[in-house]
Design a protein around this motif. Structure first.
Motif, PDB file in Angstrom:
ATOM      1  N   LYS A  14      44.528  44.364  24.430  1.00 32.11           N
ATOM      2  CA  LYS A  14      43.968  42.904  24.517  1.00 32.11           C
ATOM      3  C   LYS A  14      44.027  42.124  25.764  1.00 32.11           C
ATOM      4  N   PHE A  15      44.510  43.100  26.762  1.00 30.25           N
ATOM      5  CA  PHE A  15      44.500  42.738  28.435  1.00 30.25           C
ATOM      6  C   PHE A  15      42.808  42.137  28.667  1.00 30.25           C
ATOM      7  N   CYS A  16      42.935  41.632  29.926  1.00 32.98           N
ATOM      8  CA  CYS A  16      41.731  41.023  30.298  1.00 32.98           C
ATOM      9  C   CYS A  16      40.953  42.493  30.971  1.00 32.98           C
ATOM     10  N   PRO A  17      39.678  42.492  31.227  1.00 34.17           N
ATOM     11  CA  PRO A  17      38.952  43.617  31.825  1.00 34.17           C
ATOM     12  C   PRO A  17      39.524  43.865  33.055  1.00 34.17           C
ATOM     13  N   GLY A  18      39.858  45.122  33.393  1.00 34.36           N
ATOM     14  CA  GLY A  18      40.204  45.541  34.844  1.00 34.36           C
ATOM     15  C   GLY A  18      41.699  45.025  35.093  1.00 34.36           C
ATOM     16  N   CYS A  19      42.254  44.555  34.102  1.00 34.43           N
ATOM     17  CA  CYS A  19      43.992  44.332  34.227  1.00 34.43           C
ATOM     18  C   CYS A  19      44.623  45.558  34.415  1.00 34.43           C
ATOM     19  N   GLY A  20      45.569  45.608  35.342  1.00 32.56           N
ATOM     20  CA  GLY A  20      46.493  46.564  35.627  1.00 32.56           C
ATOM     21  C   GLY A  20      47.353  47.102  34.733  1.00 32.56           C
ATOM     22  N   TYR A  21      47.641  46.335  33.770  1.00 32.49           N
ATOM     23  CA  TYR A  21      48.487  46.598  32.632  1.00 32.49           C
ATOM     24  C   TYR A  21      48.173  47.955  31.918  1.00 32.49           C
ATOM     25  N   GLY A  22      46.887  48.060  32.023  1.00 31.31           N
ATOM     26  CA  GLY A  22      46.231  49.186  31.244  1.00 31.31           C
ATOM     27  C   GLY A  22      46.729  50.626  31.594  1.00 31.31           C
ATOM     28  N   GLY A  48      55.057  37.338  28.628  1.00 34.27           N
ATOM     29  CA  GLY A  48      54.059  37.311  29.917  1.00 34.27           C
ATOM     30  C   GLY A  48      53.083  38.188  29.245  1.00 34.27           C
ATOM     31  N   CYS A  49      52.219  38.616  30.310  1.00 34.88           N
ATOM     32  CA  CYS A  49      50.970  39.466  29.497  1.00 34.88           C
ATOM     33  C   CYS A  49      51.430  40.660  28.950  1.00 34.88           C
ATOM     34  N   GLY A  50      52.541  41.425  29.341  1.00 25.33           N
ATOM     35  CA  GLY A  50      53.118  42.454  28.880  1.00 25.33           C
ATOM     36  C   GLY A  50      53.251  42.270  27.421  1.00 25.33           C
ATOM     37  N   LEU A  51      53.556  41.239  26.828  1.00 28.12           N
ATOM     38  CA  LEU A  51      53.726  41.228  25.240  1.00 28.12           C
ATOM     39  C   LEU A  51      52.567  41.659  24.512  1.00 28.12           C
ATOM     40  N   LEU A  52      51.258  41.490  25.113  1.00 24.51           N
ATOM     41  CA  LEU A  52      50.162  41.798  24.483  1.00 24.51           C
ATOM     42  C   LEU A  52      49.976  43.380  23.988  1.00 24.51           C
ATOM     43  N   ALA A  53      51.244  44.190  24.547  1.00 26.97           N
ATOM     44  CA  ALA A  53      51.490  45.501  24.091  1.00 26.97           C
ATOM     45  C   ALA A  53      52.179  45.788  23.109  1.00 26.97           C
ATOM     46  N   ASN A 118      54.746  43.921  38.782  1.00 29.68           N
ATOM     47  CA  ASN A 118      54.635  43.139  39.977  1.00 29.68           C
ATOM     48  C   ASN A 118      52.860  42.830  40.229  1.00 29.68           C
ATOM     49  N   ASN A 119      52.445  41.688  39.737  1.00 32.36           N
ATOM     50  CA  ASN A 119      51.317  41.245  40.429  1.00 32.36           C
ATOM     51  C   ASN A 119      51.217  40.081  41.009  1.00 32.36           C
ATOM     52  N   THR A 120      52.328  39.599  41.634  1.00 37.51           N
ATOM     53  CA  THR A 120      52.618  38.622  42.430  1.00 37.51           C
ATOM     54  C   THR A 120      52.760  37.246  41.988  1.00 37.51           C
ATOM     55  N   TYR A 122      52.800  34.441  38.248  1.00 39.44           N
ATOM     56  CA  TYR A 122      52.948  34.288  36.800  1.00 39.44           C
ATOM     57  C   TYR A 122      51.639  34.493  35.931  1.00 39.44           C
ATOM     58  N   ALA A 123      51.392  35.551  35.483  1.00 31.61           N
ATOM     59  CA  ALA A 123      49.907  35.574  34.902  1.00 31.61           C
ATOM     60  C   ALA A 123      49.386  35.017  33.798  1.00 31.61           C
ATOM     61  N   MET A 124      50.388  35.242  32.648  1.00 27.26           N
ATOM     62  CA  MET A 124      50.086  34.522  31.576  1.00 27.26           C
ATOM     63  C   MET A 124      49.907  33.145  31.370  1.00 27.26           C
ATOM     64  N   ILE A 207      47.508  44.914  39.637  1.00 31.21           N
ATOM     65  CA  ILE A 207      46.466  43.859  39.902  1.00 31.21           C
ATOM     66  C   ILE A 207      46.173  42.925  38.676  1.00 31.21           C
ATOM     67  N   CYS A 208      45.750  41.727  39.060  1.00 30.46           N
ATOM     68  CA  CYS A 208      45.475  40.400  37.761  1.00 30.46           C
ATOM     69  C   CYS A 208      44.333  39.789  38.289  1.00 30.46           C
ATOM     70  N   PRO A 209      43.035  40.435  38.291  1.00 22.35           N
ATOM     71  CA  PRO A 209      41.666  40.017  38.690  1.00 22.35           C
ATOM     72  C   PRO A 209      41.525  38.621  38.000  1.00 22.35           C
ATOM     73  N   THR A 210      42.079  38.297  36.798  1.00 14.71           N
ATOM     74  CA  THR A 210      41.704  36.890  36.202  1.00 14.71           C
ATOM     75  C   THR A 210      42.478  35.794  36.975  1.00 14.71           C
ATOM     76  N   ASN A 211      43.779  35.980  37.512  1.00 13.93           N
ATOM     77  CA  ASN A 211      44.231  34.743  38.190  1.00 13.93           C
ATOM     78  C   ASN A 211      43.996  35.010  39.811  1.00 13.93           C
ATOM     79  N   TRP A 212      43.921  36.052  40.059  1.00 14.37           N
ATOM     80  CA  TRP A 212      43.556  36.319  41.423  1.00 14.37           C
ATOM     81  C   TRP A 212      41.889  35.835  41.756  1.00 14.37           C
TER      82      TRP A 212
HETATM   83  S1  SF4 Z   1      46.065  37.498  32.963  1.00 13.91           S
HETATM   84 FE1  SF4 Z   1      46.048  38.883  34.564  1.00 13.91          FE
HETATM   85  S2  SF4 Z   1      47.985  40.366  33.952  1.00 13.91           S
HETATM   86 FE2  SF4 Z   1      47.332  39.019  32.283  1.00 13.91          FE
HETATM   87  S3  SF4 Z   1      46.111  40.188  31.004  1.00 13.91           S
HETATM   88 FE3  SF4 Z   1      44.657  39.108  32.439  1.00 13.91          FE
HETATM   89  S4  SF4 Z   1      44.318  40.442  34.276  1.00 13.91           S
HETATM   90 FE4  SF4 Z   1      46.034  41.081  33.058  1.00 13.91          FE
END
Ligand code: SF4
Ligand code: TPP
Length: 238
Positions: A14-22, A48-53, A118-120, A122-124, A207-212
């Motif tokens: 369920k992470f965004c496309p391109g998210c580093g968590y994957g 945090g976004c990690g909970l999507l796991a 560390n994606n620098t 608070y992403a979620m 990386i967090c392409p969505t918030n960056w």
């Molecule tokens: S907001 Fe950022 S860290 Fe969270 S799932 Fe999307 S890309 Fe990944």
């Protein structure tokens, strides 16, 4: 290759496309497969976004309060020492609200494995400044860039934690630019726990392409900038 310990019916994740968590979770999955520890592992997930796991692995998971994953999982380990206990959190959860818990767990040398992403920011919650935000980095709460004179320089978690732990600890920093390095550090951290040794901690630059608000190329360029500030490598090993 999809890790065997993934719950295939819950893919795609369920992470965004391109998210580093994957990359990080796939590395963790490969290590769990390689060490054949799926049936004795338990994964604690911070808010945090990690909970999507939470349902990605065919492994028990525990959802904890934001910032409280480390003490929750340390408690689990004390109750069930034979379990392989993993805690996954973001830099906000680990280095801001949960810092006290993380430092005391490291200081006690709790035999658990913490993976901190560390994606620098608070992403979620939409990309606010975190302790790890780079100098001059634009976030939701630093629209003109982080003013380090007033808010400090990026927090160097592994370096600080290394000063608190004893000789049994394993502390490292990896980057998703090198998935093999991520896998190797996670494997060494878990093996440290399996040998009954002390605290193990891996910070992974992600990386967090969505918030960056970056495309793939820009995301990896920013990750390179992060690597200039957050030095990669094994900081402490038994
Ligand atoms: S907001 Fe950022 S860290 Fe969270 S799932 Fe999307 S890309 Fe990944
Ligand atoms: C006690 C508490 N405070 C604040 C929040 C709101 N909150 C949810 S996720 C989050 C930030 C997550 O950022 P981070 O830990 O860096 O993880 P990421 O999403 O970047 O992976 C915050 C502040 C919360 N859920 N609980």
């Amino acid at each position: 290759m999809i890790p065997k310990c993934y719950k295939k019916e819950n893919l795609p994740h369920k992470f965004c496309p391109g998210c580093g968590y994957g990359v990080i979770l796939k590395s963790l999955g490969s290590v769990i497969d390689h060490l054949k520890i799926a049936n004795k592992s338990v994964i604690g997930l911070d808010i945090g976004c990690g909970l999507l796991a939470w349902n990605l692995f065919d492994v028990d998971t525990i959802q904890t309060h934001h910032g409280r994953t480390t003490p929750t999982m340390a408690g689990f380990k004390f109750a069930k020492p034979e379990a392989i206990v993993l805690a996954i959190m973001g830099d906000g959860g680990g280095y801001a609200i949960g810092l006290q818990s993380l430092l005391h767990s490291a200081h006690r040398n709790d035999p658990i494995t913490v993976i901190l992403v560390n994606n620098t920011l608070y992403a979620m919650t939409g990309g606010q400044m975190a302790p790890t935000t780079l100098a001059n980095e634009i976030t939701d709460t630093t629209p003109k860039g982080r003013d380090s004179e007033k808010t400090g320089l990026p927090f160097l978690g592994p370096e600080i934690i290394a000063t608190l732990t004893n000789k049994q600890a394993y502390i490292a920093r990896a980057s998703i630019r090198s998935p093999l390095q991520v896998e190797s550090c996670i494997e060494k951290a878990i093996k440290n726990q399996m040998r009954g040794k002390g605290f193990s901690f891996v910070e992974v630059l992600s990386i967090c392409p969505t918030n960056w608000k970056t495309n793939a190329e820009e995301s990896f360029k920013f990750l390179e900038k992060m690597e200039d500030v957050f030095v990669l490598g094994e900081i402490k090993k038994p």
